[in-house]
Design a protein around this motif. Structure first.
Motif, PDB file in Angstrom:
ATOM      1  N   ILE A 109       0.819  -1.223   0.000  1.00  0.00           N
ATOM      2  CA  ILE A 109       0.000   0.000   0.000  1.00  0.00           C
ATOM      3  C   ILE A 109       0.851   1.271   0.000  1.00  0.00           C
ATOM      4  CG2 ILE A 109      -1.742   1.289   1.302  1.00  0.00           C
ATOM      5  CD1 ILE A 109      -2.992  -1.498   1.913  1.00  0.00           C
ATOM      6  N   PRO A 110       1.797   1.432   0.936  1.00  0.00           N
ATOM      7  CA  PRO A 110       2.636   2.637   0.814  1.00  0.00           C
ATOM      8  C   PRO A 110       3.498   2.643  -0.444  1.00  0.00           C
ATOM      9  CG  PRO A 110       3.413   1.215   2.597  1.00  0.00           C
ATOM     10  CD  PRO A 110       2.081   0.677   2.158  1.00  0.00           C
ATOM     11  N   LEU A 111       4.061   1.488  -0.819  1.00  0.00           N
ATOM     12  CA  LEU A 111       5.025   1.466  -1.925  1.00  0.00           C
ATOM     13  C   LEU A 111       4.386   1.560  -3.303  1.00  0.00           C
ATOM     14  CD1 LEU A 111       7.417  -1.338  -0.608  1.00  0.00           C
ATOM     15  CD2 LEU A 111       7.988   1.080  -0.916  1.00  0.00           C
ATOM     16  N   LYS A 112       3.277   0.850  -3.496  1.00  0.00           N
ATOM     17  CA  LYS A 112       2.719   0.754  -4.848  1.00  0.00           C
ATOM     18  C   LYS A 112       1.473   1.615  -5.030  1.00  0.00           C
ATOM     19  CE  LYS A 112       4.163  -4.073  -4.870  1.00  0.00           C
ATOM     20  NZ  LYS A 112       3.628  -5.437  -4.723  1.00  0.00           N
ATOM     21  N   VAL A 113       0.801   1.957  -3.924  1.00  0.00           N
ATOM     22  CA  VAL A 113      -0.432   2.727  -4.053  1.00  0.00           C
ATOM     23  C   VAL A 113      -0.194   4.202  -3.736  1.00  0.00           C
ATOM     24  CG1 VAL A 113      -2.828   2.958  -3.291  1.00  0.00           C
ATOM     25  CG2 VAL A 113      -1.793   0.700  -3.437  1.00  0.00           C
ATOM     26  N   ALA A 168      -3.552   9.241 -15.721  1.00  0.00           N
ATOM     27  CA  ALA A 168      -4.812   9.199 -16.466  1.00  0.00           C
ATOM     28  C   ALA A 168      -5.936   9.814 -15.634  1.00  0.00           C
ATOM     29  CB  ALA A 168      -5.146   7.757 -16.851  1.00  0.00           C
ATOM     30  N   GLY A 169      -5.923   9.536 -14.335  1.00  0.00           N
ATOM     31  CA  GLY A 169      -6.928  10.119 -13.455  1.00  0.00           C
ATOM     32  C   GLY A 169      -6.788  11.633 -13.390  1.00  0.00           C
ATOM     33  N   LEU A 170      -5.542  12.088 -13.330  1.00  0.00           N
ATOM     34  CA  LEU A 170      -5.288  13.528 -13.250  1.00  0.00           C
ATOM     35  C   LEU A 170      -5.692  14.246 -14.540  1.00  0.00           C
ATOM     36  CD1 LEU A 170      -1.783  13.389 -11.568  1.00  0.00           C
ATOM     37  CD2 LEU A 170      -3.791  14.501 -10.605  1.00  0.00           C
ATOM     38  N   ALA A 171      -5.554  13.539 -15.662  1.00  0.00           N
ATOM     39  CA  ALA A 171      -5.832  14.174 -16.957  1.00  0.00           C
ATOM     40  C   ALA A 171      -7.275  14.641 -17.047  1.00  0.00           C
ATOM     41  CB  ALA A 171      -5.515  13.200 -18.086  1.00  0.00           C
ATOM     42  N   SER A 172      -8.153  14.012 -16.248  1.00  0.00           N
ATOM     43  CA  SER A 172      -9.559  14.390 -16.346  1.00  0.00           C
ATOM     44  C   SER A 172      -9.876  15.607 -15.477  1.00  0.00           C
ATOM     45  CB  SER A 172     -10.434  13.203 -15.939  1.00  0.00           C
ATOM     46  OG  SER A 172     -10.174  12.895 -14.593  1.00  0.00           O
ATOM     47  N   ILE A 173      -8.871  16.104 -14.743  1.00  0.00           N
ATOM     48  CA  ILE A 173      -9.122  17.277 -13.906  1.00  0.00           C
ATOM     49  C   ILE A 173      -9.080  18.545 -14.767  1.00  0.00           C
ATOM     50  CG2 ILE A 173      -8.217  18.712 -12.031  1.00  0.00           C
ATOM     51  CD1 ILE A 173      -7.213  16.199 -10.693  1.00  0.00           C
ATOM     52  N   ASN A 174     -10.111  19.316 -14.661  1.00  0.00           N
ATOM     53  CA  ASN A 174     -10.211  20.550 -15.450  1.00  0.00           C
ATOM     54  C   ASN A 174      -9.224  21.595 -14.917  1.00  0.00           C
ATOM     55  OD1 ASN A 174     -10.942  22.916 -16.699  1.00  0.00           O
ATOM     56  ND2 ASN A 174     -13.131  22.401 -16.681  1.00  0.00           N
ATOM     57  N   ARG A 175      -8.302  21.997 -15.796  1.00  0.00           N
ATOM     58  CA  ARG A 175      -7.249  22.908 -15.351  1.00  0.00           C
ATOM     59  C   ARG A 175      -7.783  24.303 -14.973  1.00  0.00           C
ATOM     60  NH1 ARG A 175      -1.700  21.025 -16.798  1.00  0.00           N
ATOM     61  NH2 ARG A 175      -2.035  18.860 -17.308  1.00  0.00           N
ATOM     62  N   PRO A 234      -9.021  15.028  -3.622  1.00  0.00           N
ATOM     63  CA  PRO A 234     -10.401  14.533  -3.688  1.00  0.00           C
ATOM     64  C   PRO A 234     -10.780  13.984  -5.067  1.00  0.00           C
ATOM     65  CG  PRO A 234     -10.333  16.745  -2.751  1.00  0.00           C
ATOM     66  CD  PRO A 234      -8.958  16.434  -3.196  1.00  0.00           C
ATOM     67  N   LEU A 235     -10.312  14.650  -6.127  1.00  0.00           N
ATOM     68  CA  LEU A 235     -10.675  14.189  -7.463  1.00  0.00           C
ATOM     69  C   LEU A 235      -9.947  12.897  -7.837  1.00  0.00           C
ATOM     70  CD1 LEU A 235     -10.842  17.558  -9.412  1.00  0.00           C
ATOM     71  CD2 LEU A 235     -12.726  16.039  -8.810  1.00  0.00           C
ATOM     72  N   LEU A 236      -8.870  12.622  -7.129  1.00  0.00           N
ATOM     73  CA  LEU A 236      -8.079  11.429  -7.426  1.00  0.00           C
ATOM     74  C   LEU A 236      -8.543  10.209  -6.629  1.00  0.00           C
ATOM     75  CD1 LEU A 236      -5.846  11.323  -9.470  1.00  0.00           C
ATOM     76  CD2 LEU A 236      -4.167  11.655  -7.664  1.00  0.00           C
ATOM     77  N   THR A 237      -9.477  10.432  -5.715  1.00  0.00           N
ATOM     78  CA  THR A 237      -9.889   9.335  -4.834  1.00  0.00           C
ATOM     79  C   THR A 237     -10.387   8.095  -5.581  1.00  0.00           C
ATOM     80  OG1 THR A 237     -10.442  10.998  -3.210  1.00  0.00           O
ATOM     81  CG2 THR A 237     -11.219   8.779  -2.776  1.00  0.00           C
ATOM     82  N   PRO A 238     -11.245   8.236  -6.615  1.00  0.00           N
ATOM     83  CA  PRO A 238     -11.691   7.019  -7.327  1.00  0.00           C
ATOM     84  C   PRO A 238     -10.516   6.251  -7.927  1.00  0.00           C
ATOM     85  CG  PRO A 238     -12.946   8.938  -8.063  1.00  0.00           C
ATOM     86  CD  PRO A 238     -11.865   9.451  -7.172  1.00  0.00           C
ATOM     87  N   THR A 239      -9.550   6.977  -8.515  1.00  0.00           N
ATOM     88  CA  THR A 239      -8.378   6.315  -9.098  1.00  0.00           C
ATOM     89  C   THR A 239      -7.582   5.615  -8.010  1.00  0.00           C
ATOM     90  OG1 THR A 239      -8.281   8.180 -10.611  1.00  0.00           O
ATOM     91  CG2 THR A 239      -6.449   6.638 -10.673  1.00  0.00           C
ATOM     92  N   THR A 240      -7.416   6.288  -6.880  1.00  0.00           N
ATOM     93  CA  THR A 240      -6.653   5.696  -5.785  1.00  0.00           C
ATOM     94  C   THR A 240      -7.279   4.373  -5.352  1.00  0.00           C
ATOM     95  OG1 THR A 240      -6.187   7.931  -5.031  1.00  0.00           O
ATOM     96  CG2 THR A 240      -5.659   6.147  -3.520  1.00  0.00           C
ATOM     97  N   PHE A 241      -8.592   4.379  -5.278  1.00  0.00           N
ATOM     98  CA  PHE A 241      -9.290   3.179  -4.844  1.00  0.00           C
ATOM     99  C   PHE A 241      -9.097   2.057  -5.858  1.00  0.00           C
ATOM    100  CE2 PHE A 241     -13.211   0.987  -3.275  1.00  0.00           C
ATOM    101  CZ  PHE A 241     -12.717   0.793  -2.012  1.00  0.00           C
TER     102      PHE A 241
END
Lengths: 316, 272
Positions: free
Chosen positions: A102-106, A199-206, A229-236
């Protein structure tokens, strides 16, 4: 050939009946089933039936030899395995592999991804390089590291010797060996996980970021209140994928580098199942171990498929 | 978004360290593949007198050529079969409504939730009973169904206008011809992506070939490499040459289709 010949001659004799059959089966309403037939047959034969059969085998005792009978023993296998030292070690190691991942890969890939994303197209070389291990087979990776870490003449040992130090035999000691495998599996997957985050970050509106900047928000505030917060789904999603990876894929480095040793120090539940079923040929133990592994994996996989479905929807 | 200067320095430092940690082991391995045997244990990562001897020896001293042929053949046939069956299945689901559709769909996608490792023992027994053990059939046939492929193609079929089927129908093309002439050309990018993933995954697969192969006649490259270790093969130059060759196909695809490969892997999330 005989069968075909018979079919042809009987077709001649019962032409009207055959024509009726052909009309019935050739009707449009059967068409979809013809397309689906190969997949359904294959899945039935090589996924669903074996799956059910595994559960049955977990209640039996058999040594894989055709000439010895299979014996029904009920839940005895489960009781015997769980009382076994090997199982306890394998379960403990499986949990360490997951917890260490979890710390190393996530978590570690998140700041890396944010940095690469902030570079824009300029970070392409970094991305390509860290992606390389994803393409290599785990066998190749394991053999390369096995050789680099070789206590006699390996590059790590030679490098340490330059400074008058001696490199420890990391694969010879249970805890060190487990962490070595954990680090190598991190080496293998970290680039891929980083790309998932990008890829998750790319969907964030700049524009949001600009707006926050204008309001005087610093890097940390943007990171904490917008990106995280916007990255939470990707993190999961990465978390679930990593847990599955940590259970299944470390099989290869375990098998190549340590074969589960020293002193069960690196084995995990999956490797234990493999050894029971295919090394000592105790089918009942292997199947019972598989069923226990399944319960663990099912929960995780269910969530993953759910997320994958949503993940791909976002892309469109 | 631009980070402030100190953060950028930290970022570049970490990324450089990460890239080095990726590249150094790989360069040492590839460098050793080109070393003459008296330099294999030298600490220099690269050869002072580069040679191709290791690449010759891996083929002359070991069954590496047969391993390669087995990998090429079984991977090619298996991926072709996986693509075909996935296309047929996804097409049927996309095109028609029929009784049992929901149930069959759940059946296909549900199979994604049953990892290979949970079905291996009965399949192994079946393979042994069918006398497929240690043959290409054992490597290919149990792996032909790829629900993930159906899943991915379905995503692309969704963006397909239904009218395209009707239009093909009006032109007199049956459902079979419509599939090959109208549907597949439109699916080309998705199929290319799927092919890349399936190829790399199958080529690198270790576990199943380990179970069902027993002699050089059917061993794939990955299992062959393990066999070298098993036999205490101590010609490390040749071994590294073998590893280099084993990694070449995936790296070549990456070299030519860098962006597509990375996007495809990410979009699928299949790794893991």
């Amino acid at each position: 050939m005989t069968a075909v010949g018979t079919a042809t001659s009987s077709a001649g004799a019962h032409a009207p009946a055959l024509a009726r059959l052909r009309r019935a089966l050739g009707g449009r309403r059967f068409v979809p089933y013809y397309y689906l037939a190969p997949m359904v047959v294959l899945l039935g034969l090589f996924t669903y039936w074996p799956f059910v059969h595994t559960v049955y085998l977990s209640l039996t005792e058999w040594n894989l030899r055709p000439d010895t009978p299979l014996e029904f023993v009920g839940a005895a296998n489960f009781a015997e395995i769980t009382g076994n030292r090997l199982f306890q070690d394998a379960l403990r190691n499986t949990l360490i592999y997951i917890a260490g991942s979890i710390p190393l890969k996530v978590l570690l890939p998140i700041p890396i991804a944010v940095f690469l994303w902030s570079l824009g197209p300029g970070g392409q070389v970094y991305r390509s390089v860290i992606f390389l291990p994803t393409l290599l087979s785990f066998v190749v990776v394991s053999v390369v590291f096995l050789w680099l870490l070789n206590p006699i003449g390996g590059h790590a040992q030679q490098f340490f010797a330059l400074f008058g130090l001696s490199f420890p035999n990391v694969l010879g000691q249970p805890t060190a060996a487990l962490w070595t495998i954990l680090l190598i599996s991190t080496w293998k997957i970290i680039g891929f996980n980083t790309l998932l985050y990008i890829a998750g970050l790319a969907s964030i509106n700049r524009d949001y970021i600009e707006a926050m900047r204008i309001d005087g928000a610093g890097d940390w505030a943007v990171l904490r209140h917008l990106i995280w917060p916007l990255l939470t789904p990707t993190t999961f999603f990465v978390l679930i994928a990593t847990v599955i990876f940590s259970i299944q894929q470390v099989f290869t480095p375990i098998d190549i580098m340590t074969e589960g040793g020293p002193a069960n120090g690196t084995t995990n539940l999956f490797y234990m199942v493999y050894q029971y079923a295919f090394v000592v040929f105790n089918v009942g133990y292997g199947a019972a171990g598989t069923v226990m592994l399944f319960v663990l994996l099912l929960a995780v996989t269910l969530i993953k498929v759910r997320l994958l479905d949503r993940h791909v929807h976002y892309d469109q | 978004m631009r980070l402030s200067a100190p953060w950028r320095v930290v970022g570049h430092t970490i990324l450089l360290a990460l890239c080095l940690s990726v590249l150094v082991p790989l360069l040492i391995a590839v460098g050793t593949a080109f070393k003459p045997s008296n330099e294999v244990y030298s600490i220099l990562p690269w050869p002072t007198a580069p040679t191709l001897d290791n690449f010759v020896r891996i083929f002359t001293d070991t069954p590496f050529a047969i391993y390669t042929w087995n990998s090429v053949g079984t991977t090619g046939l298996r991926v072709a079969g996986q693509l075909l069956f996935a296309v047929l299945t996804a097409y049927a689901f996309a095109r028609w409504d029929f009784p049992g559709r929901e149930l069959l769909f759940a059946l296909v996608l549900g199979a994604m939730m049953i990892p290979h490792q949970l079905t291996m023992i009965p399949i192994y027994i079946l393979v042994a009973e069918l006398q497929w053990f240690d043959t290409w059939r054992a490597l290919i046939i149990p792996n032909l169904a790829m629900p993930f492929g159906v899943f991915l193609l379905r995503q692309h079929f969704r963006s397909f206008p239904k009218e395209i089927f009707d239009a093909a129908e009006i032109d007199g093309a049956g459902h079979w011809r419509a599939l090959w002439l109208v549907v597949l050309p439109n699916l080309r990018p998705a199929l290319a992506a799927l092919t890349i993933i399936l190829f790399i995954d199958t080529w690198n697969e270790y576990f199943w070939p380990l179970l069902v192969t027993d002699t050089p006649e059917s061993r794939t490259i990955q299992v062959g490499i393990r066999q070298f270790l098993e036999e205490d093969f101590d010609d490390y130059g040749a071994l590294m040459a073998g590893l280099t060759l084993a990694s070449l196909p995936a790296l070549a695809i990456f070299f030519f289709f860098q962006r597509q490969v990375m996007d495809t892997f990410v979009a699928s999330g299949i790794k893991g």
